[in-house]
Motif scaffolding. Structure first.
Motif, PDB file in Angstrom:
ATOM      1  N   ASP A  91       8.745 -12.791  -3.192  1.00 33.46           N
ATOM      2  CA  ASP A  91       8.660 -11.429  -3.110  1.00 33.46           C
ATOM      3  C   ASP A  91       9.622 -10.496  -3.840  1.00 33.46           C
ATOM      4  OD1 ASP A  91       6.583  -8.942  -1.462  1.00 33.46           O
ATOM      5  OD2 ASP A  91       5.934 -11.263  -1.201  1.00 33.46           O
ATOM      6  N   ALA A  92      10.677 -11.339  -4.273  1.00 33.44           N
ATOM      7  CA  ALA A  92      11.800 -10.419  -5.029  1.00 33.44           C
ATOM      8  C   ALA A  92      11.250 -10.555  -6.526  1.00 33.44           C
ATOM      9  CB  ALA A  92      12.791 -11.103  -5.151  1.00 33.44           C
ATOM     10  N   THR A  93      10.304 -11.281  -6.908  1.00 36.10           N
ATOM     11  CA  THR A  93       9.993 -11.388  -8.369  1.00 36.10           C
ATOM     12  C   THR A  93       8.455 -11.072  -8.551  1.00 36.10           C
ATOM     13  OG1 THR A  93       9.651 -13.739  -8.039  1.00 36.10           O
ATOM     14  CG2 THR A  93      11.729 -12.601  -9.006  1.00 36.10           C
ATOM     15  N   ILE A  94       7.452 -11.429  -7.489  1.00 34.87           N
ATOM     16  CA  ILE A  94       6.203 -11.173  -7.525  1.00 34.87           C
ATOM     17  C   ILE A  94       5.556  -9.989  -8.202  1.00 34.87           C
ATOM     18  CG2 ILE A  94       5.609 -10.405  -5.368  1.00 34.87           C
ATOM     19  CD1 ILE A  94       3.332 -12.510  -5.405  1.00 34.87           C
ATOM     20  N   VAL A  95       6.207  -8.879  -7.844  1.00 37.85           N
ATOM     21  CA  VAL A  95       5.834  -7.571  -8.544  1.00 37.85           C
ATOM     22  C   VAL A  95       6.137  -7.314  -9.993  1.00 37.85           C
ATOM     23  CG1 VAL A  95       5.509  -6.662  -6.187  1.00 37.85           C
ATOM     24  CG2 VAL A  95       7.651  -6.245  -7.559  1.00 37.85           C
TER      25      VAL A  95
ATOM     26  N   ASN B 166      11.530   6.331 -12.842  1.00 43.36           N
ATOM     27  CA  ASN B 166      11.469   5.810 -11.337  1.00 43.36           C
ATOM     28  C   ASN B 166      10.982   4.420 -11.118  1.00 43.36           C
ATOM     29  OD1 ASN B 166      12.613   8.247 -10.199  1.00 43.36           O
ATOM     30  ND2 ASN B 166      10.830   9.232 -10.395  1.00 43.36           N
ATOM     31  N   ARG B 167      10.502   3.708 -12.025  1.00 43.56           N
ATOM     32  CA  ARG B 167       9.816   2.634 -11.949  1.00 43.56           C
ATOM     33  C   ARG B 167      10.571   1.640 -11.354  1.00 43.56           C
ATOM     34  NH1 ARG B 167       8.633   0.913 -18.450  1.00 43.56           N
ATOM     35  NH2 ARG B 167      10.831   0.360 -18.764  1.00 43.56           N
ATOM     36  N   GLN B 168      11.939   1.538 -11.783  1.00 42.96           N
ATOM     37  CA  GLN B 168      12.840   0.385 -11.084  1.00 42.96           C
ATOM     38  C   GLN B 168      12.816   0.271  -9.566  1.00 42.96           C
ATOM     39  OE1 GLN B 168      17.019   1.073 -11.374  1.00 42.96           O
ATOM     40  NE2 GLN B 168      16.874   3.522 -11.632  1.00 42.96           N
ATOM     41  N   TRP B 169      12.372   1.372  -8.796  1.00 47.34           N
ATOM     42  CA  TRP B 169      12.574   1.594  -7.629  1.00 47.34           C
ATOM     43  C   TRP B 169      11.771   0.578  -6.745  1.00 47.34           C
ATOM     44  CZ3 TRP B 169      16.488   3.159  -4.815  1.00 47.34           C
ATOM     45  CH2 TRP B 169      17.422   3.884  -5.730  1.00 47.34           C
ATOM     46  N   VAL B 170      10.618   0.144  -7.732  1.00 48.58           N
ATOM     47  CA  VAL B 170       9.733  -0.738  -7.206  1.00 48.58           C
ATOM     48  C   VAL B 170      10.572  -2.175  -6.849  1.00 48.58           C
ATOM     49  CG1 VAL B 170       7.489  -2.171  -7.342  1.00 48.58           C
ATOM     50  CG2 VAL B 170       7.835   0.168  -8.280  1.00 48.58           C
ATOM     51  N   ILE B 171      11.497  -2.438  -7.772  1.00 45.50           N
ATOM     52  CA  ILE B 171      12.045  -3.523  -7.455  1.00 45.50           C
ATOM     53  C   ILE B 171      13.617  -3.188  -6.826  1.00 45.50           C
ATOM     54  CG2 ILE B 171      13.354  -5.665  -8.650  1.00 45.50           C
ATOM     55  CD1 ILE B 171      10.460  -5.406  -9.191  1.00 45.50           C
ATOM     56  N   THR B 172      14.176  -2.229  -6.976  1.00 43.59           N
ATOM     57  CA  THR B 172      15.531  -1.918  -6.398  1.00 43.59           C
ATOM     58  C   THR B 172      15.196  -1.718  -4.801  1.00 43.59           C
ATOM     59  OG1 THR B 172      16.129  -0.921  -8.523  1.00 43.59           O
ATOM     60  CG2 THR B 172      17.501  -0.326  -6.492  1.00 43.59           C
ATOM     61  N   ALA B 173      14.259  -0.981  -4.691  1.00 39.01           N
ATOM     62  CA  ALA B 173      14.065  -0.867  -3.074  1.00 39.01           C
ATOM     63  C   ALA B 173      13.989  -1.969  -2.197  1.00 39.01           C
ATOM     64  CB  ALA B 173      12.702   0.062  -2.908  1.00 39.01           C
ATOM     65  N   TYR B 174      13.309  -3.130  -2.799  1.00 33.66           N
ATOM     66  CA  TYR B 174      13.186  -4.286  -2.168  1.00 33.66           C
ATOM     67  C   TYR B 174      14.466  -4.740  -1.845  1.00 33.66           C
ATOM     68  CZ  TYR B 174      11.935  -8.970  -0.570  1.00 33.66           C
ATOM     69  OH  TYR B 174      11.635 -10.123  -0.010  1.00 33.66           O
ATOM     70  N   THR B 175      15.261  -4.863  -3.199  1.00 34.64           N
ATOM     71  CA  THR B 175      16.725  -5.592  -3.156  1.00 34.64           C
ATOM     72  C   THR B 175      17.758  -4.824  -2.206  1.00 34.64           C
ATOM     73  OG1 THR B 175      17.177  -4.629  -5.273  1.00 34.64           O
ATOM     74  CG2 THR B 175      15.944  -6.687  -5.215  1.00 34.64           C
TER      75      THR B 175
ATOM     76  N   LEU C 254      10.752  -1.163   3.163  1.00 37.67           N
ATOM     77  CA  LEU C 254      10.274  -1.763   4.365  1.00 37.67           C
ATOM     78  C   LEU C 254      10.230  -3.335   4.532  1.00 37.67           C
ATOM     79  CD1 LEU C 254       9.893  -0.470   7.185  1.00 37.67           C
ATOM     80  CD2 LEU C 254       7.244  -0.566   6.985  1.00 37.67           C
ATOM     81  N   GLN C 255       9.509  -3.827   3.429  1.00 40.21           N
ATOM     82  CA  GLN C 255       9.506  -5.284   3.131  1.00 40.21           C
ATOM     83  C   GLN C 255      10.736  -5.843   2.987  1.00 40.21           C
ATOM     84  OE1 GLN C 255       7.197  -5.729  -0.684  1.00 40.21           O
ATOM     85  NE2 GLN C 255       5.621  -6.866   0.475  1.00 40.21           N
ATOM     86  N   GLY C 256      11.859  -5.115   2.214  1.00 41.23           N
ATOM     87  CA  GLY C 256      12.944  -5.660   2.343  1.00 41.23           C
ATOM     88  C   GLY C 256      13.878  -5.728   3.728  1.00 41.23           C
TER      89      GLY C 256
END
Length: 495
Positions: free
Chosen positions: A33-37, A54-63, A115-117
């Motif tokens: 899930d760290a890379t699937i999106v 803001n698109r980076q937050w799709v990745i950054t929010a999880y990490t 929340l996933q993170g």
């Protein structure tokens, strides 16, 4: 009378291996899930109207949530029971994935990823702790950790492949929806297959809140600082401020933990040379591995014109090499040779894979340039992850395996974040310098500049892996001893 116990022993052994399947599935979900999106990001951005800023937050929010809350998540498992936190983590991950898949606004997707993170930070240490306390026989343990190490090494590549397939043939939302049946199935399996680990009542409510605030705050600042460095550069005041703040908070954590009777992170865990060496080796290995993912993904799609699916499939040989090295070789040798005899050669093989890519050119062949590098890195990572994951919890008291598991998971997460930011910044800077004195408007020159940037950053990654090999050689001195893992078996539960 021993024959009367044989069926029971076979049943217990069967339950252990089924439990391994549940734990492995959960770990795979967390890692991929760290890379699937990543590959699905352009589609999600367009569909939800997310801005480029803001698109980076799709990745950054999880990490951020995952890396920042790992220490707390590990300790919660120690205090309230690992089966309980493992199951709650799975159910929470499923709910978060459903929210993300149903998102109608960008902020909903960002919140779901965070929340996933958060639930992943509870789930990951519990998974490794359960594995460690379930498999105490040396031969069984080596096999189990071989599987776990293979997943830790190849999960990110599987995420890229899965993301490409789901996005191209279904919809980007399925990169999140796919977690729901996986998490629910694993939760059901955990309920029936994992034995409850009873926690002493006097420890249930004793959570080191000052340590939690300092530890989580420090990790949060470091992960955020490194993620922001990709776009802002390492000289930006916000990046420097976050990194300095993170280091100061972690230093304060050490001072606080020395004085508390119920520490979030018992210092003797990271003070042990084998566990410390394993964490450093994994963290530095992740820098090189995530660097390779980053460069090859761009190289194959942007320079060579591969489709997202083909780019993902091109990582399959590396995934196969990790599995073969981890389960076929390292698992068999772990009980026979000193741990550094696996970790150090693994780091050297990974460095050789990076060295192979130094001569990468715009017209390089996949078969002669990319494939050999993937195989070398894959075999190297397979030798690294399996023994280091085992060392992370080996000899740790049952009520501290969550904290020990969180340390190795944190090393992975922080290493991956630093690797992506550091190597991407180096590559971008070198490319910019290359194009200054050349015809920057020529597409061929642009491609040559990009590949030159990748090559220089690869040299840095190779140097980091070589330094990791030296550190592992000097720090890791563990030699297998018959029955050493049995000390981890909880006295209150037979799993």
């Amino acid at each position: 009378m021993s024959h009367l116990h044989a069926p029971e022993d076979r049943t217990a052994a069967s339950r252990r291996w089924w439990a391994l399947a549940v734990i492995a599935i959960a770990q795979l979900m967390i890692v991929l899930d760290a890379t699937i999106v990543n590959i699905a990001l352009p589609s999600a951005q367009k569909d939800l109207g997310i801005s480029d800023a803001n698109r980076q937050w799709v990745i950054t929010a999880y990490t951020l949530a995952f890396g920042g809350l790992l220490l707390l998540g590990g300790r919660i498992g120690d205090l309230f029971g690992r089966k309980r936190t493992f199951t709650i983590g799975l159910l929470g991950f499923a709910v978060a994935s459903a929210i993300g898949g149903l998102a109608t606004e960008g902020w909903m997707l960002f919140a779901a990823r965070a929340l996933q993170g958060a639930f992943g930070a509870v789930l990951a240490p519990s998974a490794l702790s359960l594995l460690s306390t379930t498999f105490t026989d040396p031969k069984e343990r080596s096999t189990a950790f071989g599987v776990f190490g293979a997943i830790a090494g190849c999960g990110a590549a599987i995420g890229l492949i899965s993301g490409g397939l789901l996005t191209e043939y279904l919809d980007w939302r399925w990169c999140l929806f796919v977690n729901i049946p996986i998490a629910l199935g694993a939760a059901i399996g955990a309920f029936y297959l994992l034995e409850r680990d009873h926690v002493e009542k006097q420890h249930r409510t004793r959570l080191d809140l000052p340590g939690a605030l300092l530890g989580c705050g420090g990790l949060l600042a470091i992960v955020y600082g490194t993620s922001e460095a990709t776009g802002r550069g390492w000289g930006d005041w916000l990046v420097i401020g976050c990194l300095v703040l993170g280091v100061l908070l972690l230093a304060a954590l050490v001072m606080v933990e020395k004085r508390t009777t119920h520490p979030l992170l018992p210092l003797h865990i990271i003070g042990d040379r084998n566990r410390g060496g394993a964490a450093l080796a994994v963290g530095m290995a992740m820098i090189g591995m995530f660097g390779l993912f980053l460069f090859l993904t761009y190289y194959l799609q942007v320079i060579k014109g591969y489709s997202p699916v083909m780019a993902g499939v091109s990582f399959l040989p590396m995934t196969a090499a990790i599995i073969i090295a981890s389960t076929g070789f390292a698992a068999r040798m772990m009980t026979r040779v000193p741990s550094r005899n696996l970790v150090v050669p693994g780091l050297l093989l990974a460095a050789a894979g990076m060295a192979w890519l130094i001569n990468l050119k715009v017209d390089s062949s996949y078969l002669t340039m990319v494939l050999p590098s993937e195989l070398l890195l894959g075999f190297g990572m397979g030798l690294i992850f399996m023994p280091t994951m085992s060392l992370a919890t080996l000899g740790v008291a049952p009520n501290e395996t969550g904290a020990a598991s969180a340390v190795i998971n944190t090393a992975q997460q922080v290493g991956g974040s630093i690797g992506t930011a550091l190597l991407n910044t180096i590559a971008a800077s070198v490319t910019t310098t290359y194009l200054v004195s050349r015809n920057a408007g020529d597409p061929l020159v642009q491609a040559q500049g990009a590949v030159h940037g990748y090559s220089v950053a690869t040299v840095v990654a190779m140097g980091i892996l070589l330094a990791a090999a030296v550190i592992a050689f000097l720090m890791i001195d563990h030699k297998p001893v018959p029955g050493e893992a049995e000390a981890e078996q909880p006295v209150h539960a037979a799993i």
